[in-house]
Design an enzyme around this catalytic site. Structure first.
Site, PDB file in Angstrom:
ATOM      1  CD  GLU A 144     -29.839   1.125 -64.175  1.00  0.00           C
ATOM      2  OE1 GLU A 144     -30.710   1.839 -63.672  1.00  0.00           O
ATOM      3  OE2 GLU A 144     -29.467   0.064 -63.665  1.00  0.00           O
ATOM      4  CD  GLU A 321     -26.215  -1.179 -61.765  1.00  0.00           C
ATOM      5  OE1 GLU A 321     -27.336  -1.448 -61.300  1.00  0.00           O
ATOM      6  OE2 GLU A 321     -25.817  -0.026 -62.000  1.00  0.00           O
TER       7      GLU A 321
END
Ligand SMILES: [Zn+2]
Ligand SMILES: [Zn+2]
Ligand SMILES: [Zn+2]
Lengths: 640, 640, 640
Positions: A144, A321
């Site tokens: 991320e 995710e």
């Protein structure tokens, strides 16, 4: 390619004794993928050069033996304490000049050479060891990028690197840059801001009033390039040892770096989809929408990112995710409406995902994310998300393979424009993402399937409509490519409003070949002063005074043109509210012969090559083509 | 013990010539106590070791001669400039890393050893000189620990002390701690946050995203312990020279340190009661309540603190500073409704206060609190508060003595839980004090007299109901004591949700012996999405999904259990609005045979051993048992 | 003197080739003045001592040859990078202790001696070269002192200078100050804040809670004096070489320094008038007013500043920068209603302006202000503001000369009082400017022409009413002068509430000779609790309890006096809402025989010696004396 499911797992968090059972349960659930390793540096290398491979060897083997494929993450998002002690100045520095410290994650500055060397080293070691492991079927770099506002750093390392970057951008004799060129390009004469040397240029924080927008935009571009450089160092390293595809898991509504530029170095783009968390903290929906969709998430936000990352991944993309229950990090963290975990999963597949992985396998009882749901509870009992994942796994059995087809409508998304709007918003609430997303929503409200394209796209063959709202800098060859594309082209407001050095071009924007429209003046509007459009809807936020001989498509009630057209080019000089954007999009689609279907509120459809999907994002029934679709309902119509 | 009145006086602020007259007027007003000295360090010791006792000797003598008893404050809340110059690093450091400076008060870090030594020294000198003075009838340590956000310090001294504290908490070989034990207890593996040594552990500020909650909770406990240590150093010193009781004046809604732990070293707890200031800046009332009670203060907030400090003082407590008129420090500072100064005073006595002292005797014309009302105006003319104090003094003449009786209902207040909720709120507006106070209010709305108990209480004999909402860590012996107490026990939400290292226990919470309830999942709710309860009321803020075979007492409209019961234990999985908490409290009281009386809005009652009091907090008349009670009215019914 | 127009021009921003054409177009438009040079230091002196006069010589000559008069600015608001490199500690420091950096403007600390020397040097050079230039008809020092919050600096230089300033203010033996006098004057005994030496006194930032108001007020006075000193250094330098009048361009609602004190050293006061930007960012109007006046600006805000700067300039004043279209710096930046640029210009003339200059000649395509409109667009096409300026130029041809007459009503504006209210607001939203402006608005709503006076004024001859609301410190000779002025005097709330050291005087305020009124107590009020006045209107924000035998003019509904009068002195103990201030002003004017005319909403009038003006600030027609006045309409009635 078969649509597949997966999960994110942290063997280092759990007793060795339960790994086999975990793996067996994953396989029994119908999962294909397990991502591991991305936060495990302190276990892989607890001290400099002291590598502990045994546990990771074993974990991969246990998972692989159960038939699961491993996505192996590089652990660079969480440098251990000893790395930081070795490089005490590796922390990013905030806008106030405070170094950000150890104790959570992403505590590094992308410009720190020492840390980059540490990353090359650990990635080399990991890639060497597992590059040919048969169970390691894919890679993930870091984790991320940009989460927690970690792209922009005002560190000494960043300042030094920025000066070097500027020398390259404004090249002069030998290795030095041409400072006069920079001064001229930025208009530094304005407030006696002229420099004698690149070493006088600071980062644009802590100035008395706003710094030169050219200065800030350059810093934003530099900051993005530093991420590309950082990621590329890892990709280049992995590639030397492995043939498995390399991915990175992007986040939602992070615009601080150019995702396309990072994606150019990857095989697969993935993203982390948290619909309820996002609705609370970043979608920007109205209070009513937040209330209505509190347990379902925004009906367009995930879709937008699916389409975006399909482009970033050049067709190959995953959800790495997927929210499986309540999360822990939003302002409020409600539980999803029953059925939504399934809906979100199918929605990703409808947009072309190859895989959807749930984060995380088991809720952790310790540390920062204790209240982030998993497929299992901390006591290993199944949680509600598990049941919905199981249903999808069963439904996938007889579903078609991934089948991406070109959409009739394309929308260009340009990170450089996002920075430009941030650098010079000209009013509160003006932001590029919001404008583009509002237009995207309007296409979705009439059931149109949309492709998102990078700003570097020049081939628009097959599209009936190409929209490029708010793209502040548009190179001439893009203008030409669009004009010659055969598609109807929708631009404005602010399109082509600045040159590459953040200067207003003369002739004034948009200066578009064949379009006799000039933005003579512009204004920004408080929320309480929208400008009514004749026939319905309003311009809000941003309004441009358009001059020229092009045909007026929409007029304000006072008679000023809001959108003008010459041939296939339409310039819209305002940011429309829903009612006006609905009218604009309908007009554009009708002229371009793109089919539209007005969606009931909260219902969305999407076409793949093989299927048509309908999704009910409402907490109540809706009627779709004579059929009742329940809350969180999904219809999958296989095309004949 | 006789109920008494007093005031706070600063002889050093006023000409010597008026001290006698001031003392005489105090005595004539009917005051018993005068607190002095707590900000006078620069006059006691204007330079290091240069003590000037004469003026203080004389002031005590003048007051004593007038028949007043002196409460002598240690002056450590306001170290003079020369102390700070001697210890330039003694300032607390804010969360951004900026040292807080000289020029107001409370400018010290509790962890600074050099300053602690200065405190021991000055307290020794003061206690030596006045420890046996016949007019010094009580002591006060420092002033308002925690006021102005002064408990938490991110200084170098605090960091060093925290590392030592952690070594003790996770003991290892010799004097060192066991860093592996700490890593395991905190789950530092989570994001590669593992330490090799305690000296690597920083304070949890300036991290990129939130630090490990176990880390933060440890820091909060440490910070509280530092206050206990600081206060104990003073108490130990005073005790060597004096037999007079020692007190500290706590503030309202300060939860940054454990008041019970500090109180364990004191004879008397006192607190500073500013009903109008608190309503404006900390009660958390609705806008409508703030408007309605603007000149009366919240009807429950002072009562809560009275009950709290009765527990902190193990029965002995005072109001050391009572608001006598408008104050200067709240967002808005209105004047009290006529009669409220009297009401507040009687309310304190109704809750068992031994003494109520008005702050301050005379309004100061200079420095920070010029607009803080006193009993006298700056020109020594009596202010409105004086008249009301005079009325109370007269009413006290034939009133009974202090008579505390055990209440039927007990409520446990746990500072550790307050930190835990702050460390991990899981949503905006979730705070422990708010939850406990909401439940306390509900008991008050049905006229129930409540005792507050410390979390260390194990003897619950005599209570019919014991409530312990939101107490995140509950030791096994507390669970046992409650189960065997004979009282009905009301727990939840979040009760017993974490172990002592901030980890979710398995089996999942509350894991209460004999209660078949498991919190399977939890969610936090925006204010616009309360969950309706069947039969009336809502759950707001916090909702837990309860599983198990216990009896459901309340269900949501959708049929999910909100409160469940097995025998004497009731678990409530949500934060109720007033309507639901009214129903819950009524249900609990009825089962436990605790009498309830629905109060008119703004009316409250309280029983002492000898009396029943009714208080009208409204600015209008109300009817109480057939009698009209005016605005700010007080009824005192002597029990027959 | 003829009323004239002008513009602000930056020859250094534009190619040399277009200067002549620009000058010719300015002259053709009817402009008289061109301000240049104020940001051009890097072009005048690109390196230390390396002066480049040629371009500026030429620019002045080109403009002068076209018949334009030059206002030459000193370039000290934008020190070039090399100056900052030479004086790395010259930056102002913010309240958190962070130095503010290079890259915009106003990046200097007024207390830095090294920078002041650089300013003396550059001003000397410029004044020497152009002091006798026939085209340089006026000077401007620096640019917009105080813009971007640049008066207050917490630098080391400021700290040192403050200590010296305090030594002078509390003088002692020899060159040292008397620290005991300071301690006594400030009441430092209050919290043991006493100093032994001036070198212990820090600047009042980063304290734990609020510092001593006497300390802060002293720092505010010092900070203002540093601006006066800085400006005077420039004025003294220019005067040695030039006889042309010297001006400074003040900004709107900047109260951080004493404009009168700076103005005392100038011949002409000018200010920069941005009605739409100000409405958005500083007027403090209600949401409804902001909506209604979004394209017209506040109907009183510019007028107030016109009147203020007429006083600052001792009669001689200009608008140096007049908004000609949308600006770039407010929260939202709408375009003006057609006609408003003309209205604003005439309004300035109605208040006695000698000149109105539009900012700027041409919109800049680069740097910070690219979206700030000019009279020309970046492509040199005329913008809407140009057309309106042209109309005014034509209308001026047969208009009378500047003719200032004394108004019947005077209003004292005191910067020291503005600081005092900021230092001790006693409640949110209490600010001196707001109070004075509310009263000013009330006079305007009944058509009364007002003069603003400095606090040093002692001659009030010719005024029928003098108002001095909220002036916290009033010297005795001012009280005497007002009492003997023959005018009715309106004071309060907070008038004469503090002595010169920020102490409450005894006898209590206002302690006004001949007025038997005492402020016995005061309170501040939330917006939801205004106090109704008998007969209409409310007191909001601030309410004082008045005692005494003076006649009550207005009472609250509860019967408390709000305004009291003895002879010609009226004390008003509250901050009125519009309805009450309308009643109060009407009452005061009627008694003083000042004519009043109730204005329709948004309409204002003003009298000069020769004319009466009516201005319609509404976006719709209004009827004025039987005549319809359109949106943005102006009526100019020449007096017979
Ligand atoms: Zn294998
Ligand atoms: Zn005695
Ligand atoms: Zn800082």
């Amino acid at each position: 390619m078969k649509r597949t499911l997966g999960t994110c797992y942290y063997p280092e968090h759990w007793p060795r004794a339960i790994w086999e059972e975990d793996a067996a349960r994953m396989a029994a659930l119908g999962l294909t993928w397990v991502r591991i390793g991305e936060f495990a540096w302190s276990r892989i290398e607890p001290a400099s050069g002291d590598f502990r491979w045994e546990w990771l060897d074993e974990a991969i083997e246990v998972l692989g033996a159960a038939g699961l494929k491993v996505v192996l993450g590089t652990p660079t998002a969480t440098p251990p304490r000893w790395v930081c002690d070795k490089h005490p100045d590796m922390f990013a520095v905030d806008v106030q000049g405070h170094p950000r410290g150890f104790g959570s994650r992403r505590h590094y500055c992308f410009s720190h050479e020492g840390y980059l060397d540490e990353c090359r080293r650990i990635v080399t070691e990991v890639a060497k060891r597992y590059g040919k492991n048969p169970h390691v079927a894919a890679w993930q770099t870091d984790n991320e990028y940009g989460c927690h506002d970690t792209i922009i750093s005002y560190s000494t390392a960043a300042r030094q690197a920025f000066r070097g970057w500027l020398r390259t951008r404004y090249p002069g004799q030998g290795n030095d840059g041409d400072i006069d060129a920079l001064n001229a390009a930025w208009g530094n004469v304005f407030w006696s801001m002229e420099y004698d040397d690149f070493d006088q240029i600071d980062l644009p924080n802590l100035t008395v009033t706003e710094p030169n927008p050219a200065h800030v935009q350059a810093f934003r571009r530099f900051s993005s390039d530093q991420v590309v450089r950082f990621n590329r160092a890892q990709v280049d390293t992995i590639r030397r040892y492995s043939d498995a595809p390399i991915s990175h898991n992007y986040m939602g509504r992070i615009t601080d770096f150019d995702h396309f530029a990072v994606g150019d170095d990857l095989e697969i783009a993935t993203w982390d989809s948290y619909p309820l968390g996002f609705l609370e903290d970043r979608v920007g929906a109205t209070a009513e929408e937040q209330r209505h969709y509190a347990r379902q998430g925004d009906p367009d936000f995930q879709a937008f990112h699916h389409d975006l990352y399909r482009a970033v991944g050049k067709g190959r993309w995953w959800v790495m995710e997927q929210q499986p229950g309540p999360v822990n990090w939003a302002p409020y963290n409600p539980a999803p409406l029953p059925g939504m975990v399934r809906l979100w999963t199918w929605e990703a597949f409808a947009h072309g995902a190859e895989a959807v992985c749930y984060f995380r396998w088991r809720q952790a009882p310790f540390a920062q994310e204790q209240l982030h749901a998993g497929l299992l509870r901390p006591d290993s009992v199944i949680a509600p998300g598990y049941v919905e994942a199981e249903q999808v796994a069963q439904e996938l059995a007889d579903a078609p393979d991934v089948a991406i087809t070109q959409a009739p409508v394309a929308l260009i998304f340009d990170y450089d424009a996002a920075w430009a709007w941030e650098v010079q918003p000209q009013g509160q609430g003006m932001d590029y993402f919001g404008l583009v997303f509002d237009l995207y929503r309007a296409f979705r409200r009439v059931g149109v399937t949309v492709d998102i394209l990078p700003p570097t796209q020049r081939d628009f063959g097959g599209y009936r409509v190409v929209a490029a709202p708010g793209m502040m800098t548009m190179p001439d060859d893009l203008k030409t490519a669009l004009a010659q594309s055969g598609a109807d082209v929708l631009i404005g407001p602010r399109s082509a409003a600045r040159d590459g050095d953040f200067t207003i071009p003369v002739p004034l924007p948009p200066a578009w070949p064949g379009l006799d429209v000039t933005v003579s003046r512009l204004e920004t509007l408080r929320p309480d002063m929208p400008i009514p459009i004749s026939g319905g809807g309003h311009v809000k936020n941003w309004f441009e005074l358009l001059e020229g001989e092009a045909e007026s498509l929409f007029l304000t009630e006072a008679g000023m043109p809001v959108a003008m057209r010459s041939g296939s080019i339409i310039y819209c000089g305002g940011w429309g509210d829903d009612a006006f954007f609905d009218r604009l999009v309908k007009d554009v689609c009708d002229r371009a012969r793109v089919d539209t279907t007005v969606m009931p509120m909260g219902v969305r459809l999407r076409d793949t090559g093989a299927e048509r999907f309908w999704f009910n994002h409402n907490p109540h029934d809706v009627e779709i083509e004579g059929e009742i679709l329940g809350p969180a309902g999904v219809i999958r119509q296989v095309k004949s």
